[in-house]
Structures are given as structure tokens and as C-alpha cells.
Design an enzyme around this catalytic site. Structure first.
Site, PDB file in Angstrom:
ATOM      1  N   HIS A  57       0.843  -1.206   0.000  1.00  0.00           N
ATOM      2  CA  HIS A  57       0.000   0.000   0.000  1.00  0.00           C
ATOM      3  C   HIS A  57       0.869   1.245   0.000  1.00  0.00           C
ATOM      4  CE1 HIS A  57       0.769  -0.477   4.301  1.00  0.00           C
ATOM      5  NE2 HIS A  57       0.237   0.713   4.568  1.00  0.00           N
ATOM      6  N   HIS A  59       1.359   3.998   1.866  1.00  0.00           N
ATOM      7  CA  HIS A  59       1.899   4.790   2.986  1.00  0.00           C
ATOM      8  C   HIS A  59       3.429   4.894   2.917  1.00  0.00           C
ATOM      9  CE1 HIS A  59      -1.935   4.160   5.582  1.00  0.00           C
ATOM     10  NE2 HIS A  59      -2.046   5.192   4.763  1.00  0.00           N
ATOM     11  N   ASP A  61       5.721   4.782   5.078  1.00  0.00           N
ATOM     12  CA  ASP A  61       6.548   3.807   5.810  1.00  0.00           C
ATOM     13  C   ASP A  61       6.568   2.442   5.108  1.00  0.00           C
ATOM     14  OD1 ASP A  61       3.776   3.647   6.733  1.00  0.00           O
ATOM     15  OD2 ASP A  61       4.486   2.198   8.221  1.00  0.00           O
ATOM     16  N   HIS A  62       5.955   2.364   3.917  1.00  0.00           N
ATOM     17  CA  HIS A  62       6.008   1.137   3.104  1.00  0.00           C
ATOM     18  C   HIS A  62       6.595   1.392   1.716  1.00  0.00           C
ATOM     19  CE1 HIS A  62       3.619  -1.251   6.027  1.00  0.00           C
ATOM     20  NE2 HIS A  62       3.307  -0.014   6.389  1.00  0.00           N
ATOM     21  N   HIS A 115      -7.508  -0.466   5.437  1.00  0.00           N
ATOM     22  CA  HIS A 115      -6.434   0.409   5.942  1.00  0.00           C
ATOM     23  C   HIS A 115      -6.210   1.520   4.911  1.00  0.00           C
ATOM     24  CE1 HIS A 115      -2.742   1.488   8.051  1.00  0.00           C
ATOM     25  NE2 HIS A 115      -2.066   1.345   6.933  1.00  0.00           N
ATOM     26  N   ASP A 134      -0.339  -3.864   6.259  1.00  0.00           N
ATOM     27  CA  ASP A 134      -0.988  -3.308   7.449  1.00  0.00           C
ATOM     28  C   ASP A 134      -2.465  -3.701   7.519  1.00  0.00           C
ATOM     29  OD1 ASP A 134       1.421  -2.143   8.020  1.00  0.00           O
ATOM     30  OD2 ASP A 134       0.758  -0.072   7.727  1.00  0.00           O
ATOM     31  N   HIS A 172       4.319  -4.405  10.793  1.00  0.00           N
ATOM     32  CA  HIS A 172       4.786  -3.768  12.039  1.00  0.00           C
ATOM     33  C   HIS A 172       4.885  -4.740  13.207  1.00  0.00           C
ATOM     34  CE1 HIS A 172       4.284   0.503  10.714  1.00  0.00           C
ATOM     35  NE2 HIS A 172       3.396  -0.042   9.899  1.00  0.00           N
TER      36      HIS A 172
HETATM   37 FE    FE Z   1       2.603   0.907   8.129  1.00  0.00          FE
HETATM   38 ZN    ZN Z   2       0.071   1.735   6.505  1.00  0.00          ZN
END
Ligand code: FE
Ligand code: ZN
Length: 256
Positions: A57, A59, A61-62, A115, A134, A172
Site C-alpha cells: 500500500h 503509505h 513507511d512502506h 487500511h 498493514d 509492524h
Molecule cells: Fe505501516
Molecule cells: Zn500503513
């Protein structure tokens, strides 16, 4: 055929990086790319050359490492068609039911919106493994940022129907706080209490709690257990539609 090799390592504050490697062909993929440096280090440690990034996805942090890693290696970035415009460097868009080849393995795509609206998971049936980003966490699930509780519930049900022995890699390390919350939803569960102790011991030793399995999550993850009478009773929602019970659990987690 040789087994798929999987290497998991910490990134950012509480993300995991995961590299998968097919020794037969040399193909190596990073599952998401939270940040460049730890992934480059992990590739070097293993002596693997990056050929793919499989994005779950959009985001940051990915996807934060996508462009640097692509520039350094020329890897192919595969990601969700549903949010392709938000995936830096995307080369190949995939959707529900698509299967593509990774070395000697077939990878199947499952859409798991909730998400984010385009979120996908990657399943490698031959290796009995799934990479779920996530959507599903050990004893938890992702926050519903873009979708609805009904949508997220349906996505989790898709993952829950994978073979019980499937190893689940998540985005995570949230397991210990998820365990504390899970105990407020199902305080009488001996299986959950035992798992919470095991998790505390792993974390105290600085070890990861992932991967998990579908079997472990079905047994103890409250977000997969909204149908369980004891939980419905605990929430004073006996007989309510399962997705509504799920929504209540998610709501309580948001406030926890
Ligand atoms: Fe994440
Ligand atoms: Zn995420």
C-alpha cells in the site's frame, strides 16, 4: 525445487523489512520498502541482488525506499492497481486474483481494502506464506484510514480463509500492545493469556513476534473472533452481525 528463503529485519521505529529470495533463479524481492539503508544492508548481508519490490500500500513507511532502491538496482516495482498513482516508481499494477511469477514461485494477489482503499496482500501458496502489510497484525489489525469497518472485516475474512498453517508476515511489530488490548476483549481465554506471556518473553529478549500463522490468529486475535459467543457477550452484542461486533472492537482499540 529449493525452498523460498525469507529474511526479516527491523526498519524505522517499528516496521519490518522482509526480503524473499529464490535460490534457484536468484530472484530477490523486498516486501515493501520502509527505508533504503537497512534494506541495502540486509541485501549485502545475504549476498542477494534486488530484482523486485512488492508494495502492499501507498503509505510512506512502506514505500519510502522505492525510488532509491530502484535507482540503485533497476528492480521492478509491483504494486496495487487501486492506488498506483500513489506508489513511487511503480512498474507493474496488480489486482485481485492476479498471479505472477517470482523465480520458481507463483505469487497471488488478494485485495484487502480498509487500511487504505487499494491495499493488497501477496500470497505464495507453494511456500505457505503471505505478506499482508498493514491489514492483519499479530493479535491486531490495521487502522481503518480509508475504508469502512465492513470493508476491513471482509478483507480480514479473506486472509482468515487461507490455509491455517500459512505463515503471515506483517508490516509492524505491534504485537505486545495488541496483546494487552486483546486481553480486554477476551479476558477469559487461556490460549490468549498463554500467547501474551510468550510474546512478553520474546520482546524482553529483543526478538520479533512475527511471522505469525493463520491458525494462531484464528485462535487468539479478537479481530478474527467477532463471531465468538463469549466475545459477543462480553461486548453486550450477542447475536449482532459479525461485522458490527468487529467494528465495535476496532472502535475500542482506537480509543485504547
Ligand atoms: Fe505501516
Ligand atoms: Zn500503513
Amino acid at each position: 525445487m529449493a525452498d523460498l528463503e525469507i529474511h526479516q529485519f527491523p526498519c524505522l521505529a517499528d516496521n519490518y523489512g522482509v526480503l524473499i529470495h529464490d535460490p534457484g533463479s536468484g530472484a530477490t524481492a523486498s516486501i515493501d520498502a520502509p527505508e533504503t539503508y537497512p534494506i541495502e544492508r540486509a541485501l549485502e548481508d545475504k549476498g542477494w541482488t534486488l530484482t523486485h519490490i512488492l508494495t502492499t500500500h501507498h503509505h510512506a513507511d512502506h514505500t519510502g525506499g522505492n525510488l532509491d532502491l530502484k535507482e540503485a538496482t533497476g528492480c521492478t516495482i509491483i504494486g496495487p492497481a487501486g492506488e498506483a498513482a500513489k506508489i513511487p516508481g511503480i512498474d507493474v499494477e496488480v489486482r485481485e486474483g492476479d498471479t505472477f511469477r517470482f523465480g520458481g514461485f507463483d505469487v497471488t494477489v488478494i485485495e484487502t481494502p480498509g487500511h487504505t482503499l487499494g491495499h493488497i496482500a501477496y500470497v505464495i501458496p507453494q511456500a505457505r506464506v503471505a505478506f499482508v502489510g498493514d491489514t492483519l497484525f499479530a493479535l491486531g489489525c490495521g487502522r481503518i484510514f480509508e475504508g469502512t469497518p465492513e470493508m476491513m472485516h471482509a478483507s480480514l475474512q479473506k486472509l482468515a480463509s487461507l490455509p491455517a498453517e500459512t505463515a503471515i508476515y506483517c508490516g509492524h511489530e505491534y504485537t505486545q500492545s495488541n496483546a494487552r488490548f486483546a486481553l480486554t476483549i477476551e479476558p477469559e481465554s487461556a490460549a490468549l493469556r498463554k500467547r501474551a506471556e510468550e510474546i512478553a518473553a520474546l520482546r524482553a529478549a529483543g526478538r520479533p513476534t512475527l511471522p505469525t500463522t493463520i491458525a494462531a490468529e484464528l485462535a487468539t486475535n479478537p479481530f478474527l473472533r467477532a463471531h465468538v459467543p463469549a466475545i459477543q457477550q462480553h461486548l453486550a452484542m450477542s447475536g449482532a452481525p459479525t461485522w458490527q461486533v468487529f467494528a465495535e472492537i476496532r472502535e475500542r482499540k482506537n480509543r485504547a
